[in-house]
Motif scaffolding. Structure first.
Motif, mmCIF file in Angstrom:
data_model
loop_
_atom_site.group_PDB
_atom_site.id
_atom_site.type_symbol
_atom_site.label_atom_id
_atom_site.label_comp_id
_atom_site.label_asym_id
_atom_site.label_seq_id
_atom_site.Cartn_x
_atom_site.Cartn_y
_atom_site.Cartn_z
ATOM 1 N N LYS A 145 -4.225 2.757 -13.915
ATOM 2 C CA LYS A 145 -5.382 3.782 -14.020
ATOM 3 C C LYS A 145 -6.002 3.726 -15.441
ATOM 4 O O LYS A 145 -7.191 4.117 -15.616
ATOM 5 N N PHE A 146 -5.552 2.849 -16.406
ATOM 6 C CA PHE A 146 -6.069 2.668 -17.690
ATOM 7 C C PHE A 146 -7.135 1.368 -17.612
ATOM 8 O O PHE A 146 -6.828 0.587 -16.599
ATOM 9 N N ARG A 147 -8.239 1.428 -18.418
ATOM 10 C CA ARG A 147 -9.141 0.135 -18.461
ATOM 11 C C ARG A 147 -8.917 -0.355 -19.811
ATOM 12 O O ARG A 147 -9.544 0.360 -20.865
ATOM 13 N N PHE A 148 -8.413 -1.372 -19.908
ATOM 14 C CA PHE A 148 -8.217 -1.767 -21.365
ATOM 15 C C PHE A 148 -8.332 -3.250 -21.592
ATOM 16 O O PHE A 148 -7.966 -3.962 -20.687
ATOM 17 N N ARG A 149 -8.795 -3.921 -22.644
ATOM 18 C CA ARG A 149 -8.721 -5.353 -22.671
ATOM 19 C C ARG A 149 -7.358 -6.035 -22.816
ATOM 20 O O ARG A 149 -6.491 -5.650 -23.397
ATOM 21 N N PHE A 204 20.741 7.294 3.794
ATOM 22 C CA PHE A 204 20.553 7.774 5.329
ATOM 23 C C PHE A 204 19.576 9.279 4.985
ATOM 24 O O PHE A 204 18.702 9.595 5.697
ATOM 25 N N PHE A 205 20.070 9.676 3.664
ATOM 26 C CA PHE A 205 19.470 10.831 3.393
ATOM 27 C C PHE A 205 17.863 10.597 2.488
ATOM 28 O O PHE A 205 17.062 11.382 2.817
ATOM 29 N N ALA A 206 17.859 9.638 2.257
ATOM 30 C CA ALA A 206 16.394 9.235 1.464
ATOM 31 C C ALA A 206 15.451 8.176 2.315
ATOM 32 O O ALA A 206 14.494 7.657 1.668
ATOM 33 N N GLN A 207 15.791 7.668 3.422
ATOM 34 C CA GLN A 207 15.217 6.659 4.182
ATOM 35 C C GLN A 207 13.713 7.227 4.406
ATOM 36 O O GLN A 207 12.834 6.097 4.186
ATOM 37 N N LYS A 208 13.300 8.365 4.647
ATOM 38 C CA LYS A 208 11.900 8.749 5.028
ATOM 39 C C LYS A 208 11.234 8.526 3.786
ATOM 40 O O LYS A 208 10.007 7.868 3.655
ATOM 41 N N ALA A 209 11.593 8.752 2.465
ATOM 42 C CA ALA A 209 10.763 8.612 1.274
ATOM 43 C C ALA A 209 10.603 7.166 1.091
ATOM 44 O O ALA A 209 9.693 6.499 0.587
ATOM 45 N N PHE A 210 11.916 6.517 1.078
ATOM 46 C CA PHE A 210 11.927 5.026 1.087
ATOM 47 C C PHE A 210 10.978 4.285 1.710
ATOM 48 O O PHE A 210 10.208 3.487 1.162
ATOM 49 N N VAL A 211 11.034 4.452 3.179
ATOM 50 C CA VAL A 211 9.975 3.736 3.942
ATOM 51 C C VAL A 211 8.648 3.886 3.549
ATOM 52 O O VAL A 211 7.695 3.338 3.641
ATOM 53 N N GLU A 212 8.343 5.318 3.397
ATOM 54 C CA GLU A 212 6.874 5.626 3.128
ATOM 55 C C GLU A 212 6.533 5.068 1.764
ATOM 56 O O GLU A 212 5.459 4.471 1.705
ATOM 57 N N GLY A 213 7.424 5.222 0.832
ATOM 58 C CA GLY A 213 7.212 4.463 -0.485
ATOM 59 C C GLY A 213 6.742 2.948 -0.410
ATOM 60 O O GLY A 213 5.648 2.367 -1.055
ATOM 61 N N VAL A 214 7.643 2.136 0.407
ATOM 62 C CA VAL A 214 7.559 0.792 0.667
ATOM 63 C C VAL A 214 6.204 0.648 1.242
ATOM 64 O O VAL A 214 5.486 -0.419 1.128
ATOM 65 N N THR A 215 5.922 1.298 2.261
ATOM 66 C CA THR A 215 4.628 0.960 3.110
ATOM 67 C C THR A 215 3.498 1.098 2.329
ATOM 68 O O THR A 215 2.446 0.361 2.606
ATOM 69 N N LEU A 216 3.522 2.341 1.421
ATOM 70 C CA LEU A 216 2.184 2.475 0.961
ATOM 71 C C LEU A 216 1.850 1.825 -0.395
ATOM 72 O O LEU A 216 0.889 1.902 -0.850
ATOM 73 N N THR A 217 2.869 0.830 -0.889
ATOM 74 C CA THR A 217 2.483 0.016 -2.154
ATOM 75 C C THR A 217 1.624 -0.996 -1.885
ATOM 76 O O THR A 217 1.181 -1.679 -2.711
ATOM 77 N N GLY A 218 1.597 -1.350 -0.374
ATOM 78 C CA GLY A 218 0.470 -2.528 -0.294
ATOM 79 C C GLY A 218 -0.780 -2.103 0.424
ATOM 80 O O GLY A 218 -1.461 -2.911 0.697
ATOM 81 N N VAL A 219 -1.171 -0.886 0.244
ATOM 82 C CA VAL A 219 -2.386 -0.512 0.654
ATOM 83 C C VAL A 219 -3.806 -0.864 -0.019
ATOM 84 O O VAL A 219 -4.326 -1.150 0.324
ATOM 85 N N LYS A 220 -3.514 -0.708 -1.456
ATOM 86 C CA LYS A 220 -4.529 -1.143 -2.313
ATOM 87 C C LYS A 220 -4.110 -2.180 -3.364
ATOM 88 O O LYS A 220 -3.193 -1.790 -4.022
ATOM 89 N N GLY A 221 -4.972 -3.250 -3.576
ATOM 90 C CA GLY A 221 -4.397 -4.104 -4.662
ATOM 91 C C GLY A 221 -5.599 -4.052 -5.687
ATOM 92 O O GLY A 221 -6.339 -3.194 -6.077
ATOM 93 N N LEU A 274 -2.104 2.850 -7.521
ATOM 94 C CA LEU A 274 -3.376 2.557 -7.038
ATOM 95 C C LEU A 274 -4.003 3.232 -5.895
ATOM 96 O O LEU A 274 -5.293 3.572 -5.604
ATOM 97 N N THR A 275 -2.915 3.755 -5.240
ATOM 98 C CA THR A 275 -3.488 4.573 -3.776
ATOM 99 C C THR A 275 -3.607 5.986 -4.158
ATOM 100 O O THR A 275 -4.055 6.484 -3.218
ATOM 101 N N ILE A 276 -3.460 6.494 -5.389
ATOM 102 C CA ILE A 276 -3.899 7.866 -5.783
ATOM 103 C C ILE A 276 -5.328 7.807 -6.194
ATOM 104 O O ILE A 276 -5.599 7.048 -7.163
ATOM 105 N N PRO A 277 -6.200 8.630 -5.597
ATOM 106 C CA PRO A 277 -7.500 8.707 -6.054
ATOM 107 C C PRO A 277 -7.821 9.103 -7.619
ATOM 108 O O PRO A 277 -6.972 9.919 -7.917
#
Length: 300
Positions: free
Chosen positions: A120-124, A283-300, A185-188
């Motif tokens: 989110k920061f813009r710096f040299r 087993f208990f965290a797989q939903k958040a895990f899959v969602e987090g891994v999936t969304l990390t490649g949405v925007k570069g 990067l996916t957060i506006p």
């Protein structure tokens, strides 16, 4: 399936005759459905059957474990108690929980601000910093193991402990930083701008806005780090091998196997106890895990 299994009679009752081409297409669709699900079942059995064999062997007696029997008779649940009664096993558990738990917390807390700045920061020098993070991901840990060991063991006299493995996690992890940066990067930016208009500083915006929205990414990073620390064998072997009181489960299991090399039931029971926490956590965290891994490649 209802559409695939329509018969000419039901189609005729609806007033739409089925042509030969349609019958062929439906037959192909049915065969494709059967083939895909058959492959899925075969793949599931390929991964599940070794674990089933592991559990069943852990419940056998000493004599039965050396035979070709596949089903325990009777079930020897006392094998797990015998494993826990092994000197040092509970100490290995405590050390592993300390290493994995504290290391995961330190990694997330130290990596999140860096990832936020890179996203989110813009710096040299921003792109150069990102390239340095990526280059650190490509650096095998074996390359720096000798100078790092000399530093921790000779300069700080921390050999025989797990602190040389835990303390560096307080300074961030390259893979965790990169993964979190891709997710952030996916957060506006509009959300952050609105928070700053309301008077939030960067730190408060990070804690109040970014962290709640980045929970899937944080969960993915935490699970990756927890699994890595829980299964780590190389690190404890380098730094803690000389002190049995600092062994972890992954390293202590090798010693357990050597002491019970003919007691396959006890070895399998110890292996199940080492694997069980990782399976339960995933087993208990797989939903958040899959969602987090999936969304990390949405925007570069």
């Amino acid at each position: 399936m209802a559409q695939v299994l329509d018969t000419p009679a039901t189609a005729g009752a609806a007033g739409a005759p089925v042509s030969p081409a349609q019958r062929v297409a439906r037959r192909k669709a049915l065969l494709n459905w059967i083939a895909v699900h058959a492959l899925g079942v075969a793949a599931a059995l390929f991964f599940v059957l070794p674990f089933v064999f592991l559990v069943l062997t852990s419940l056998m007696s000493d004599q039965q474990a050396l035979t070709r029997d596949l089903w325990p008779h009777p079930f020897e649940w006392a094998n797990y108690k015998r494993v826990f009664d092994t000197p040092g096993f509970l100490t290995w558990w405590r050390n592993t929980l300390l290493y994995a738990g504290l290391g995961t917390v330190l990694t997330v807390v130290s990596s999140l601000p860096v990832a936020y700045a890179l996203a989110k920061f813009r710096f040299r020098g921003r792109q150069l910093s990102l390239m340095l993070v990526i280059s650190m991901m490509m650096l095998p840990p074996q390359v720096v193991v000798i100078p790092m060991y000399l530093f921790w063991a000779k300069q700080l006299d921390l050999s025989g402990t797990l602190w040389p493995l835990i303390v560096p996690m307080a300074f961030g992890d390259a893979f965790s930083i990169f993964l979190l940066r891709q997710f952030l990067l996916t957060i506006p930016d509009e959300y952050l701008d609105a928070a700053k208009v309301d008077g939030c500083g960067e730190l408060r915006a990070l804690l109040r806005v970014v962290v709640p929205m980045a929970k899937p990414g944080i969960a993915a990073v935490a699970l990756f780090q927890f699994f890595y620390a829980w299964n780590d064998y190389f690190g404890p072997q380098i730094y803690a091998s000389e002190n049995p009181g600092a062994w972890t489960l992954s390293y202590g299991l090798e010693s357990f196997k050597g002491a019970h090399h003919t007691d396959w039931n006890l070895t399998m029971a110890a292996t199940v106890l080492v694997m069980a926490p990782v399976i339960v956590v995933f087993f208990f965290a797989q939903k958040a895990f899959v969602e987090g891994v999936t969304l990390t490649g949405v925007k570069g």
